[in-house]
Structures are given as C-alpha cells and as structure tokens.
Design an enzyme around this catalytic site. Structure first.
Site, mmCIF file in Angstrom:
data_model
loop_
_atom_site.group_PDB
_atom_site.id
_atom_site.type_symbol
_atom_site.label_atom_id
_atom_site.label_comp_id
_atom_site.label_asym_id
_atom_site.label_seq_id
_atom_site.Cartn_x
_atom_site.Cartn_y
_atom_site.Cartn_z
ATOM 1 N N GLY A 29 -4.751 -24.419 -26.844
ATOM 2 C CA GLY A 29 -4.008 -25.048 -27.932
ATOM 3 C C GLY A 29 -4.519 -24.559 -29.271
ATOM 4 O O GLY A 29 -5.712 -24.669 -29.557
ATOM 5 N N LEU A 30 -3.626 -24.014 -30.089
ATOM 6 C CA LEU A 30 -4.018 -23.442 -31.380
ATOM 7 C C LEU A 30 -3.329 -24.173 -32.527
ATOM 8 O O LEU A 30 -2.102 -24.241 -32.579
ATOM 9 C CB LEU A 30 -3.654 -21.959 -31.433
ATOM 10 N N GLY A 32 -4.338 -23.357 -35.750
ATOM 11 C CA GLY A 32 -4.521 -22.484 -36.902
ATOM 12 C C GLY A 32 -5.822 -22.740 -37.629
ATOM 13 O O GLY A 32 -6.118 -22.095 -38.633
ATOM 14 N N GLY A 33 -6.632 -23.677 -37.108
ATOM 15 C CA GLY A 33 -7.934 -23.966 -37.700
ATOM 16 C C GLY A 33 -9.034 -23.154 -37.042
ATOM 17 O O GLY A 33 -8.824 -22.495 -36.023
ATOM 18 N N VAL A 34 -10.235 -23.246 -37.605
ATOM 19 C CA VAL A 34 -11.342 -22.429 -37.114
ATOM 20 C C VAL A 34 -11.798 -22.860 -35.725
ATOM 21 O O VAL A 34 -12.186 -22.023 -34.896
ATOM 22 C CB VAL A 34 -12.528 -22.448 -38.112
ATOM 23 N N ASP A 35 -11.748 -24.162 -35.412
ATOM 24 C CA ASP A 35 -12.242 -24.636 -34.121
ATOM 25 C C ASP A 35 -11.398 -24.121 -32.959
ATOM 26 O O ASP A 35 -11.927 -23.605 -31.974
ATOM 27 C CB ASP A 35 -12.289 -26.167 -34.097
ATOM 28 N N SER A 36 -10.090 -24.273 -33.059
ATOM 29 C CA SER A 36 -9.231 -23.787 -31.977
ATOM 30 C C SER A 36 -9.231 -22.265 -31.924
ATOM 31 O O SER A 36 -9.160 -21.668 -30.847
ATOM 32 C CB SER A 36 -7.807 -24.334 -32.125
ATOM 33 N N CYS A 116 -1.335 -39.247 -29.744
ATOM 34 C CA CYS A 116 -0.926 -37.852 -29.605
ATOM 35 C C CYS A 116 -1.644 -37.190 -28.434
ATOM 36 O O CYS A 116 -1.024 -36.490 -27.628
ATOM 37 C CB CYS A 116 -1.197 -37.098 -30.898
ATOM 38 N N CYS A 225 -2.952 -35.380 -38.980
ATOM 39 C CA CYS A 225 -1.819 -34.496 -39.257
ATOM 40 C C CYS A 225 -0.708 -35.252 -39.985
ATOM 41 O O CYS A 225 0.027 -34.672 -40.789
ATOM 42 C CB CYS A 225 -1.303 -33.862 -37.967
#
EC number: 2.8.1.13
Length: 385
Positions: A29-30, A32-36, A116, A225
């Site tokens: 799951g992406l 767009g943040g650094v963790d994913s 979620c 979010c």
C-alpha cells in the site's frame, strides 16, 4: 544505490542460485509518503516481487493529480515495479465518512483511522491481492510488528490462549501505530508484512536517503487524511452535519450558555466552550437526546470504569473469565493496568466487557478505542461505550 526489479531480473538470468528460487509476490500500500515508500523499497531489496497499490479514497480528489498519488506512481517507476490505483471512494464514503458523521451526531468522538483500517484499507488490499491469485502477501508502512505464537513461549502469559499470529507494538514506542490496528483479523495478519516494524523513525529517514528515494525528504504528515482533505475536522463536521442549537449546562443544573451542535464537542474539552465561570470547566458528557453539553470541574472527569463494546480479539482467543490487561484509551496515552470482565447480561455477551482501571482515569471518551496489551502484545480492543 537500490537496484530495480528490472535490474534484478537481468541478474537472475545469470545466477544459478536463483534458478529454483521462487519469488514471493506482495502488494504494498502506497500513500506517497516516506514510510510506505521505504517499505516498498526494502521489500524489493529483499527479493520480493512487489507491486504498488494506491487507494483513491476521497470524492473530489483526482486520481491523477494529488501529490500522494503522483509521488507513489513516481516511486514505482523509480523502483521498476508496477503501480495500480483502485477507486475506493464508494466504500470509503460508506465505511468512514458516513460512520464518522453518524458517530459525531450521536455525541461520540470517533476514530476514523481505525474505521478505515478495518473496513477499507486492508480489505481492499487483501481482496486485490487475492483476485490477482499469484499474490500471497500485502504490506504497509505501519510501525507495528507481527510474530508467530512461539514468540510467547518465554513470557509469563499463561492466562491467555494465543492465536497463531500475534500483533505487537512497533519497536519505536514514539511511532507505534498498533493502537489503530486492533480490528485486524488472523486472515489479514497471516498475509501481512510490516517492513518498518523493527525500525526507529530516524532510521527510516536515513534508509530512504541511502536508497535515494524521491520521498526521502518529504515532511511527515501529522493529520488524519480527513483533516488533510477538508483542512480541519471542524470543516468536515460543518460540511456533513447541520447545526442544532442546545444548552451548555453545569452538572449542578445551571445553564451557562448555548452551543450549535454537540458534534463540536468531546469529553475532556476545555477550549472553545464560550462560557464564563470562576474556574476552568471541561466537557463532562454529551446528551444527544436532550442536545445538552454538560460541563464540570476537572476533578469530575475522573472515572474508574468503562463499558467496552464490539471487542475484537486479535492475538488471543476470547477470554471467558476476567483477565488482567494494560489498557490504552487514546492514541498518545500510556497503557494503564486494569481488569477486563466479560458481561453476560447485555444483548451481545461475547462482545461486551467491563474495564475496571487500577486507578481513576480522566476523560474516558465514548467512541474512542480501548486497546488491551500484555507488554508489547496487542491482545484485542473495542469501542468505549
């Protein structure tokens, strides 16, 4: 520098060691943040066959132009892996937007991230992986860990019957996100990987820089979010719930002012009450039926008991007798010792428990989660009733 899967495939053509080695396929799951982003990169580096998946959640959010979606797509291009966007707006509207709105209307303080995770994120990812047939696992950038039941053999946990897979806190106690994952099932845990579970946040940033990820310098998101999309939780509430004037009343019965909807208040709130009193007052409770916000001195906010409903037992078999737990009643709070007692006289006896704390707790907030731990092991959790 990180080798892409494309490069690794070329390497494998010349490697006799890899001829009989079958790669495991995993959906990451992406956001767009650094963790994913780092989660995907680490899995590629470890030899997994990775595909990135981004959920399109918000109505009014374009599938091609939000910063997160653009960064996720760019990362996958950099890594040489496939990237897929799936339209999850309808299920997000139903399971998160609608249920969050209904909770506020009832005078509760909901936990949208948990909603979620339970009904959207992991469901959508797992269904996507299963439908692809050859993909066996999913992964996210959460700071949490998964262990097999053998992990508890050296621990003093004889009062619990453990399931096959255990959910644990992340190694970084300041970033641990297990609290939001209490609703996960064994089916999900059996297929789930948390590549960052053993890492500290500062290590994450360093690793992202080492691998040259485009998101390595991206600021960390601090908000839900919903907050990022609407600008604030207040704007979300104003958009989805009509104002309804009611009274702000001291618990002694004195009316101190008016409000324009109980949805704007939460238990323990002090600021923004708009009332005058010789000393600070706090929201004690919300009466949906009478549309009254009750306020009191801080000393009146303490309680030693709570009813917990809709309990999900993640790592242990549901207890039939009372058990001793460490309970966490909000994300940033420390766990406190308590006794959990099954209730037999409610409509759904297998899902309702009384939680009795060892010491009084302030602002036990209906709608939030009470999550039960034994050390680092997340036993289960439910909603404060």
């Amino acid at each position: 520098m990180l080798k892409t899967q494309k490069d690794k495939k070329l390497e494998n053509c010349f490697s006799t060691n890899n001829k009989t080695k079958k790669k495991k396929n995993i959906i990451v799951g992406l956001s767009g943040g650094v963790d994913s982003s780092l989660s995907a990169a680490l899995l590629v580096e470890k030899g997994w066959n990775v595909e990135g998946l981004t959920l399109w959640l918000m109505k009014g959010q374009g599938s091609c132009c939000s910063e997160g979606l653009v960064d996720a797509a760019g990362l996958c291009e950099d890594l040489g892996i496939n990237h897929k966007i799936i339209d999850s707006r309808e299920i997000f509207e139903k399971e998160v937007i609608k249920k969050t709105t209904e909770s506020y209307e009832k005078g509760l303080t909901p936990l949208p991230c948990s909603m979620c995770n339970k009904n959207v994120k992991f469901e959508e990812m797992l269904n996507y992986a299963i439908n692809k047939k050859d993909f066996t696992h999913i992964a996210t950038g959460h700071y949490a860990r998964i262990k097999k039941s053998s992990y508890v053999e050296k621990l003093d946990c004889k009062s619990f019957v453990f399931k096959e897979f255990l959910l644990l806190r992340g190694a970084d106690e300041n970033k641990d996100q297990s609290y939001f994952l209490y609703s996960l099932s064994q089916e999900v845990l059996s297929r789930l990987e948390f590549p960052l579970g053993e890492m500290k946040k500062e290590e994450t940033r360093k690793e992202a820089l080492r691998l040259g990820l485009r998101t390595a310098q991206k600021p960390e998101s601090q908000d839900l979010c919903l907050v990022e999309h609407y600008g604030s939780m207040q704007r979300f509430i104003d958009k989805h719930i009509e104002p309804k004037e009611g009274e702000i009343m001291h618990v002694n019965g004195k009316v101190l002012g008016t409000h324009n909807g109980i949805q704007h208040f939460t238990v323990g709130q002090r600021k923004g009450l708009g009332i005058a009193w010789p000393k600070p007052l706090y929201v004690k409770s919300l009466d949906r039926g009478k549309n009254i916000v009750y306020v009191a001195d801080k000393s009146d906010l303490f309680n030693k008991e709570a009813i917990i409903s809709k309990v999900n037992w993640v790592s242990i078999v549901e207890p039939k007798q009372e058990i001793e737990v460490e309970a966490q009643i909000r994300y940033r709070s420390h766990p406190v010792k308590g006794t959990l007692i099954p209730l037999k006289n409610l409509d759904n006896p297998t899902k309702n428990f009384k939680l009795i704390f060892e010491e009084n707790q302030s602002s036990i907030t209906p709608g939030q989660a009470a999550v039960f731990y034994k050390g680092d092991i997340l036993l289960g959790g439910g909603l404060i009733n």
